[in-house]
Design an enzyme around this catalytic site. Structure first.
Site, PDB file in Angstrom:
ATOM      1  N   MET A   1       0.843  -1.197   0.000  1.00  0.00           N
ATOM      2  CA  MET A   1       0.000   0.000   0.000  1.00  0.00           C
ATOM      3  C   MET A   1       0.881   1.251   0.000  1.00  0.00           C
ATOM      4  O   MET A   1       0.414   2.338   0.351  1.00  0.00           O
ATOM      5  CB  MET A   1      -0.942  -0.010   1.202  1.00  0.00           C
ATOM      6  CG  MET A   1      -1.877  -1.236   1.170  1.00  0.00           C
ATOM      7  SD  MET A   1      -3.383  -1.023   2.112  1.00  0.00           S
ATOM      8  CE  MET A   1      -2.723  -0.815   3.746  1.00  0.00           C
ATOM      9  N   GLY A   2       2.149   1.106  -0.365  1.00  0.00           N
ATOM     10  CA  GLY A   2       3.046   2.267  -0.407  1.00  0.00           C
ATOM     11  C   GLY A   2       3.537   2.638   0.979  1.00  0.00           C
ATOM     12  O   GLY A   2       3.525   1.817   1.898  1.00  0.00           O
TER      13      GLY A   2
ATOM     14  N   HIS B   1       9.175  -3.467   3.548  1.00  0.00           N
ATOM     15  CA  HIS B   1       8.844  -3.654   2.126  1.00  0.00           C
ATOM     16  C   HIS B   1      10.112  -3.932   1.308  1.00  0.00           C
ATOM     17  O   HIS B   1      10.116  -4.771   0.408  1.00  0.00           O
ATOM     18  CB  HIS B   1       8.162  -2.400   1.568  1.00  0.00           C
ATOM     19  CG  HIS B   1       6.892  -2.013   2.261  1.00  0.00           C
ATOM     20  ND1 HIS B   1       6.806  -0.913   3.088  1.00  0.00           N
ATOM     21  CD2 HIS B   1       5.661  -2.575   2.259  1.00  0.00           C
ATOM     22  CE1 HIS B   1       5.574  -0.810   3.551  1.00  0.00           C
ATOM     23  NE2 HIS B   1       4.850  -1.801   3.071  1.00  0.00           N
TER      24      HIS B   1
ATOM     25  N   GLY C   1       4.971 -10.384   4.110  1.00  0.00           N
ATOM     26  CA  GLY C   1       5.743 -10.296   5.339  1.00  0.00           C
ATOM     27  C   GLY C   1       5.096 -11.090   6.468  1.00  0.00           C
ATOM     28  O   GLY C   1       3.869 -11.099   6.604  1.00  0.00           O
TER      29      GLY C   1
ATOM     30  N   LYS D   1       5.106 -10.210   9.394  1.00  0.00           N
ATOM     31  CA  LYS D   1       4.518  -9.240  10.320  1.00  0.00           C
ATOM     32  C   LYS D   1       2.989  -9.340  10.300  1.00  0.00           C
ATOM     33  O   LYS D   1       2.337  -9.266  11.334  1.00  0.00           O
ATOM     34  CB  LYS D   1       4.961  -7.824   9.923  1.00  0.00           C
ATOM     35  CG  LYS D   1       5.071  -6.864  11.062  1.00  0.00           C
ATOM     36  CD  LYS D   1       3.849  -6.014  11.274  1.00  0.00           C
ATOM     37  CE  LYS D   1       3.574  -5.058  10.165  1.00  0.00           C
ATOM     38  NZ  LYS D   1       2.298  -4.366  10.371  1.00  0.00           N
ATOM     39  N   ASP D   2       2.443  -9.532   9.102  1.00  0.00           N
ATOM     40  CA  ASP D   2       0.994  -9.706   8.940  1.00  0.00           C
ATOM     41  C   ASP D   2       0.743 -11.191   8.674  1.00  0.00           C
ATOM     42  O   ASP D   2       0.338 -11.581   7.585  1.00  0.00           O
ATOM     43  CB  ASP D   2       0.499  -8.840   7.790  1.00  0.00           C
ATOM     44  CG  ASP D   2       0.849  -7.378   8.016  1.00  0.00           C
ATOM     45  OD1 ASP D   2       0.130  -6.715   8.762  1.00  0.00           O
ATOM     46  OD2 ASP D   2       1.889  -6.914   7.486  1.00  0.00           O
TER      47      ASP D   2
ATOM     48  N   LEU E   1       8.628  -2.816  12.000  1.00  0.00           N
ATOM     49  CA  LEU E   1       8.388  -1.658  11.127  1.00  0.00           C
ATOM     50  C   LEU E   1       6.960  -1.728  10.607  1.00  0.00           C
ATOM     51  O   LEU E   1       6.473  -2.790  10.229  1.00  0.00           O
ATOM     52  CB  LEU E   1       9.357  -1.666   9.941  1.00  0.00           C
ATOM     53  CG  LEU E   1      10.830  -1.448  10.248  1.00  0.00           C
ATOM     54  CD1 LEU E   1      11.590  -1.221   8.946  1.00  0.00           C
ATOM     55  CD2 LEU E   1      11.041  -0.274  11.166  1.00  0.00           C
TER      56      LEU E   1
ATOM     57  N   SER F   1       3.973   1.104   8.518  1.00  0.00           N
ATOM     58  CA  SER F   1       3.631   2.460   8.049  1.00  0.00           C
ATOM     59  C   SER F   1       2.857   3.219   9.117  1.00  0.00           C
ATOM     60  O   SER F   1       2.812   4.438   9.107  1.00  0.00           O
ATOM     61  CB  SER F   1       2.793   2.373   6.777  1.00  0.00           C
ATOM     62  OG  SER F   1       3.378   1.460   5.880  1.00  0.00           O
ATOM     63  N   ARG F   2       2.229   2.467  10.027  1.00  0.00           N
ATOM     64  CA  ARG F   2       1.410   3.127  11.063  1.00  0.00           C
ATOM     65  C   ARG F   2       2.233   3.599  12.262  1.00  0.00           C
ATOM     66  O   ARG F   2       1.710   4.341  13.100  1.00  0.00           O
ATOM     67  CB  ARG F   2       0.295   2.195  11.521  1.00  0.00           C
ATOM     68  CG  ARG F   2      -0.743   1.978  10.413  1.00  0.00           C
ATOM     69  CD  ARG F   2      -1.971   1.233  10.888  1.00  0.00           C
ATOM     70  NE  ARG F   2      -3.018   1.282   9.889  1.00  0.00           N
ATOM     71  CZ  ARG F   2      -3.400   0.258   9.114  1.00  0.00           C
ATOM     72  NH1 ARG F   2      -2.798  -0.907   9.239  1.00  0.00           N
ATOM     73  NH2 ARG F   2      -4.363   0.401   8.228  1.00  0.00           N
TER      74      ARG F   2
HETATM   75  P1  PAJ Z   1       1.380  -3.109   3.454  1.00  0.00           P
HETATM   76  O1  PAJ Z   1       0.962  -2.852   4.857  1.00  0.00           O
HETATM   77  O2  PAJ Z   1       1.935  -1.985   2.633  1.00  0.00           O
HETATM   78  O3  PAJ Z   1       2.420  -4.275   3.470  1.00  0.00           O
HETATM   79  C1  PAJ Z   1       2.916  -4.816   2.265  1.00  0.00           C
HETATM   80  C2  PAJ Z   1       3.728  -6.051   2.604  1.00  0.00           C
HETATM   81  O4  PAJ Z   1       4.835  -5.686   3.411  1.00  0.00           O
HETATM   82  C3  PAJ Z   1       2.904  -7.083   3.393  1.00  0.00           C
HETATM   83  O5  PAJ Z   1       3.172  -8.388   2.903  1.00  0.00           O
HETATM   84  C4  PAJ Z   1       3.430  -6.908   4.810  1.00  0.00           C
HETATM   85  O6  PAJ Z   1       3.318  -8.069   5.606  1.00  0.00           O
HETATM   86  C5  PAJ Z   1       4.881  -6.554   4.530  1.00  0.00           C
HETATM   87  N1  PAJ Z   1       5.472  -5.876   5.692  1.00  0.00           N
HETATM   88  C6  PAJ Z   1       4.996  -4.798   6.372  1.00  0.00           C
HETATM   89  N2  PAJ Z   1       5.783  -4.513   7.429  1.00  0.00           N
HETATM   90  C7  PAJ Z   1       6.787  -5.432   7.429  1.00  0.00           C
HETATM   91  C8  PAJ Z   1       7.924  -5.682   8.273  1.00  0.00           C
HETATM   92  N3  PAJ Z   1       8.179  -4.922   9.339  1.00  0.00           N
HETATM   93  N4  PAJ Z   1       8.727  -6.717   7.961  1.00  0.00           N
HETATM   94  C9  PAJ Z   1       8.470  -7.516   6.889  1.00  0.00           C
HETATM   95  N5  PAJ Z   1       7.423  -7.328   6.055  1.00  0.00           N
HETATM   96  C10 PAJ Z   1       6.592  -6.309   6.321  1.00  0.00           C
HETATM   97  O7  PAJ Z   1      -0.184  -5.623   3.736  1.00  0.00           O
HETATM   98  C11 PAJ Z   1      -0.588  -4.797   2.939  1.00  0.00           C
HETATM   99  O8  PAJ Z   1       0.128  -3.681   2.602  1.00  0.00           O
HETATM  100  C12 PAJ Z   1      -1.898  -4.943   2.204  1.00  0.00           C
HETATM  101  O9  PAJ Z   1      -2.815  -5.619   3.027  1.00  0.00           O
HETATM  102  C13 PAJ Z   1      -1.775  -5.668   0.837  1.00  0.00           C
HETATM  103  C14 PAJ Z   1      -1.244  -7.101   1.002  1.00  0.00           C
HETATM  104  C15 PAJ Z   1      -0.851  -4.877  -0.095  1.00  0.00           C
HETATM  105  C16 PAJ Z   1      -3.178  -5.753   0.176  1.00  0.00           C
HETATM  106  O10 PAJ Z   1      -3.723  -4.497   0.001  1.00  0.00           O
END
Ligand code: PAJ
Length: 284
Positions: free
Chosen positions: A31-32, A38, A148, A150-151, A185, A187-188
């Site tokens: 989601m950028g 990422h 990731g 993380k989710d 890490l 984005s929030r």
């Molecule tokens: P977003 O929150 O941007 O995360 C994109 C990807 O980056 C996800 O697979 C997430 O698990 C991974 N990610 C985020 N933080 C991380 C971290 N600290 N270490 C490793 N990986 C990390 O997740 C989404 O977007 C959306 O739900 C999406 C899958 C794009 C669908 O809209």
């Protein structure tokens, strides 16, 4: 050279050309607001595939009514710089109408897995995630897609949908990238004030304590959940959403820890909801 496209036809053309060159296609859905988490997925994709596609789309269907869709950070120029630096081949940043035209009526749901952990606090969230990711898979047709840990629930749901719907791709789940003090890490994290930020380390610290307890022989999920809940509720400003110890495969509770185990927490600081988890392999 990183190309930026916004239409489905442009993605299909670019990916088609890559496939004509016999390049394996990797997809990193995002989601950028890109950060080192990422970037680790992009690097995993680059190591394994010859044509890396990053999608950047703040997906409206995965945000609930009271959630942060409108204030979610949108930083396309910085994101593009990161993609260029990391050698991404194609960035797909579609408009909402491209993904969800006015006559859109089809949704993907992964029952059971979507109903636990984050499911109850975020109704419709995983339906939105599964739907958009399924669409991205069909648009890009990658050989491998990267998510990731993380989710973790999200990644499990996507693995399940790929299997259930016979989608011809592999799903990789990559390790969680953390700040020096352990905070995953996200984005929030930028929504946290200084005090919340310092207390937010309780997620990682309490997960590590549970890991240590399991290594010492604790096998009772209820005792471990109680420990997590106590540590989190004792932290100033922290509001516990859940602290769960479950099977990493089914996301169901277990009477006694066994096999691949997920320890997952969700905690709110003010309006900011943070999640984290660890995976443990538990023998007898
Ligand atoms: P977003 O929150 O941007 O995360 C994109 C990807 O980056 C996800 O697979 C997430 O698990 C991974 N990610 C985020 N933080 C991380 C971290 N600290 N270490 C490793 N990986 C990390 O997740 C989404 O977007 C959306 O739900 C999406 C899958 C794009 C669908 O809209």
């Amino acid at each position: 050279m990183t190309a930026l496209v916004s239409t489905i036809a442009e993605v299909q053309q670019a990916v088609g050309r890559a496939r004509d060159r016999n390049l394996k296609v990797g997809l990193v859905p995002t989601m950028g607001a890109l950060h080192a988490g990422h970037v680790s997925l992009i690097r995993a994709a680059r190591a394994e595939t010859g044509f890396v596609v990053v999608s950047i789309f703040v997906n409206p269907t995965q945000f609930g009514p009271g959630e942060d869709f409108s204030r979610y950070p949108r930083t396309l120029e910085v994101d593009l710089d990161i993609c260029r630096r990391e050698g991404v081949d194609l960035v797909f940043a579609p408009a909402a109408e491209t993904v969800y035209p006015a006559d859109f009526h089809t949704y993907v749901e992964v029952h059971e897995l979507q109903d636990v952990l984050c499911g109850p606090s975020r109704p419709g969230h995983f339906r939105g995630v599964a739907t958009v990711v399924c669409k991205l898979f069909n648009i890009v047709q990658p050989a491998v897609a990267y998510f990731g840990q993380k989710d973790f629930q999200q990644a499990r749901i996507i693995q399940q949908l790929v299997g259930d719907l016979n989608l011809p791709l592999e799903v990789r789940i990559c390790p969680t990238i953390r700040e020096a003090d352990g905070l995953a890490l996200s984005s929030r994290n930028r929504y946290l004030n200084g005090e919340q930020r310092s207390h937010a380390t309780v997620l990682y610290r309490s997960l590590q304590e549970v890991k240590a307890a399991v290594e010492k022989g604790e096998r009772d999920p209820v005792a471990l959940q109680r420990h997590l809940a106590e540590r989190i509720t004792a932290t100033p400003g922290a509001i516990l959403d859940y602290a769960e110890v479950r099977s990493a495969e089914t996301l169901r509770t277990q009477p006694r820890l066994q096999g691949d185990v997920l320890v997952a927490v969700a905690v709110k600081f003010g309006g900011t909801r943070l999640i984290d988890n660890v995976l443990l392999q538990v023998g007898d």
